[in-house]
Scaffold this motif. Structure first.
Motif: not given
Length: 624
Positions: A124-128
């Protein structure tokens, strides 16, 4: 990756890619809904086949020209094995995470833009990140963004057992890409957590697929904590010698101590907690996934996403925070459908420790604390319940069921006793002490008064002069602790951890004190001797799958397992990713002579037949 001249159906993909002939439970309905572009919220127990619910739509939709499916997964460490398993099945998949170099990440991004990937995994950190959001926007503009799959979706909820703030940013998926369908999946969520997931992920219009939470192959056992280390050793040695398992402890120090004790007892065990170096944690996790007889002693930092199918037991030496955590952690046992044990010891101190962690939190709001207290109370009630464990557990998730016949309470119904008088003595003592001194006291002091022990503290406060002094001398300290623990579970007493763990009466205590209600309690266990029926059942289960094989099939199975281990090492993957045990047993039993003989075996997809068929035949027909 076209599977045939015409677009594949979900059933085509299930058989040709994954090697299964039919869907399980609600899988078919979920897959069809998502293939058609619908949003979905999926609650399915661990081992229920959640991954197929987005992997099959990803393949079908990619073949229909919709592009890549992006899977949001919370653990970087497990993406390697997830992608590796897809590669083994012949599916074009990749991951993007912080372990990769800039060049490796750029190569994956170019594959994405060339429409060469069916699934992409990312945290999820990468998605943002701005770079990732720009990449997704570019794909969407080209009509190449097919589906978002949000795994472990309960992490978005503050009421869930594993809240992760970075999941909150996933609301941007709906806001930025409103036309791209989404499927959110979890194995554990009560009604409150479920509603929070819907609101946070903007899934108000999504179709909800809620499967049964029942895991009938898991036997639930909860026993009083007397000597937890000794009890654990006896449990493993009598029921799970030489088998894979997970032991959960609350503290890092305790994890190290228990792992060392198991090792000293000749049990192959490793410690895992957040205080270890990341590389060492990864190494130990890899060993657990790849070795068949390893016990992992861990804090709750270990376990999410663990797909190891042959975990035969999960043990808790300390009480979890809530039923969701307990269910999620115990669900890591028996993913292969074979019998497994969920075993826990707990005592009054566990309740006090968990309550203290809630009450002393400096960041949580009072509303949050109140919800967490309620969840802890529900778990305590489960532990003290005299009814079927499975009935109580499923009731928490809003599901009705019948006694299972396969939990400790069903197999050995607990003795109960008419404890109204004892309860009144305990409650009266708490009341008299507070009335006499104007302050509250802890459990040990109350029990000293009840048992007539004139300790220095009892005499100092004049509590040896109270009418309740010595009125409970007929019961021992362990029995009084059992009474108190169950009165806490019945919401008549609470432990005030903000006031030195003192005891406070709750409104329900009034009815008991006035004699308006009777109190029936579980009799205190005098020991936790192994249940003979459990040992007999365990012995038959351990070799159950092989018991139907003849001598020749057993020899073939042994050779197949040795061959699988070599292939797994070469590919740097867990053995079960190559073939599950059930697939190898089916091959060994069929004694195949041709490639056609291997067709139709569960778990033998087209790609695996092409890649391994000839070798499987060679191994099966090797001269011994």
């Amino acid at each position: 990756m076209p599977l045939s001249s015409s677009p594949p159906t979900p059933l085509d993909v299930l058989g040709q890619v994954f090697g299964y002939s039919h869907f399980r439970g609600p899988q078919a309905a979920i897959v069809e809904h998502v293939v058609q572009g619908g949003d979905a919220l999926v609650l399915m127990p661990t081992g229920g086949g959640k991954s197929l619910c987005y992997q099959i739509p990803a393949i079908v939709r990619q073949n229909a020209g919709h592009g890549v499916t992006v899977v949001i997964s919370p653990l970087i460490a497990l993406m390697h094995d997830q992608v590796g398993a897809l590669h083994e099945a012949g599916v074009a998949a990749a991951f993007l995470n912080s372990t990769q170099s800039f060049e490796e990440s750029s190569d994956i991004e170019q594959q994405l833009l060339r429409n060469e990937l069916t699934l992409l995994y990312a945290a999820p950190e990468r998605i943002n990140t701005p770079r990732m959001r720009g990449l997704l926007a570019s794909l969407n503009e080209r009509g190449r963004l097919s589906l978002f799959a949000i795994d472990e979706a309960h992490c978005v909820s503050q009421w869930g057992h594993d809240f992760r703030p970075e999941y909150r940013s996933l609301s941007l998926l709906h806001e930025t890409f409103p036309d791209v369908p989404r499927i959110a999946l979890t194995a554990t969520a009560d009604a409150l957590t479920r509603q929070d997931m819907i609101e946070r992920l903007k899934l108000e219009d999504a179709h909800q697929f809620v499967s049964s939470f029942d895991r009938p192959n898991i036997r639930y056992t909860i026993v009083e904590k007397t000597d937890a280390t000794r009890q654990l050793l006896r449990f493993i040695e009598t029921e799970h010698q030489g088998e894979a398992g997970i032991v959960y402890c609350q503290s890092r120090k305790r994890v190290e101590e228990i792992a060392g004790t198991l090792q000293d007892a000749g049990i192959k065990a490793l410690a895992y907690h957040a205080g270890l170096d990341a590389a060492l944690r990864q190494q130990r996790q890899d060993r657990f996934l790849r070795e068949e007889d390893l016990v992992m002693v861990a804090t709750i930092a270990f376990g999410m996403g663990i797909d190891k199918p042959d975990v035969r037991f999960v043990a808790h030496l300390d009480m979890p925070k809530n039923i969701e955590g307990y269910y999620q952690e115990t669900g890591r046992a028996g993913r292969d459908g074979q019998s497994a044990n969920a075993w826990m010891v707990y005592g009054l101190q566990d309740v006090v420790n968990q309550r203290r962690m809630i009450d002393t939190s400096e960041t949580a709001s009072e509303e949050f604390k109140q919800v967490m207290r309620g969840k802890l109370d529900a778990l305590l009630s489960l532990a003290e319940d005299t009814r079927c464990r499975r009935v109580s557990l499923l009731h928490y998730f809003g599901e009705d069921s019948q006694p299972c016949g396969n939990c400790d309470n069903c197999l050995s119904p607990p003795a109960v006793w008419e404890a109204t008088e004892a309860a009144r003595k305990m409650l009266s003592c708490i009341y008299r002490v507070q009335q006499a001194s104007g302050i509250s006291f802890g459990a040990g002091h109350i029990m000293d008064i009840l048992r007539g022990k004139a300790t220095e503290k009892v005499v100092q406060y004049g509590h040896d002069k109270l009418s309740t002094f010595g009125i409970g001398a007929e019961l021992g300290e362990a029995q009084w602790r059992s009474v108190l623990r169950q009165l806490i579970a019945k919401n008549t007493v609470r432990v005030d951890t903000e006031a030195y763990s003192t005891l406070q009466l709750l409104p329900d205590a009034r009815q008991v004190l006035k004699g308006e209600v009777s109190v029936v309690l579980r009799a205190q266990a005098l020991g936790s001797k192994p249940d003979r029926r459990k040992r007999e059942t365990k012995t038959s289960v351990k070799g159950l799958a092989e018991a139907t094989l003849n001598a020749g099939a057993l020899e073939r199975l042994a050779r197949l397992k040795a061959w699988r281990a070599e292939v797994a090492r070469e590919h740097n993957l867990p053995a079960f990713v190559i073939f599950h045990d059930a697939t190898l047993r089916a091959i060994a039993e069929r004694a195949p002579l041709t490639l056609q003989d291997l067709e139709g075996i569960s778990g033998m997809g087209v790609k695996k037949l092409q890649a391994y068929g000839a070798e499987v035949l060679r191994v099966c027909n090797a001269e011994t």
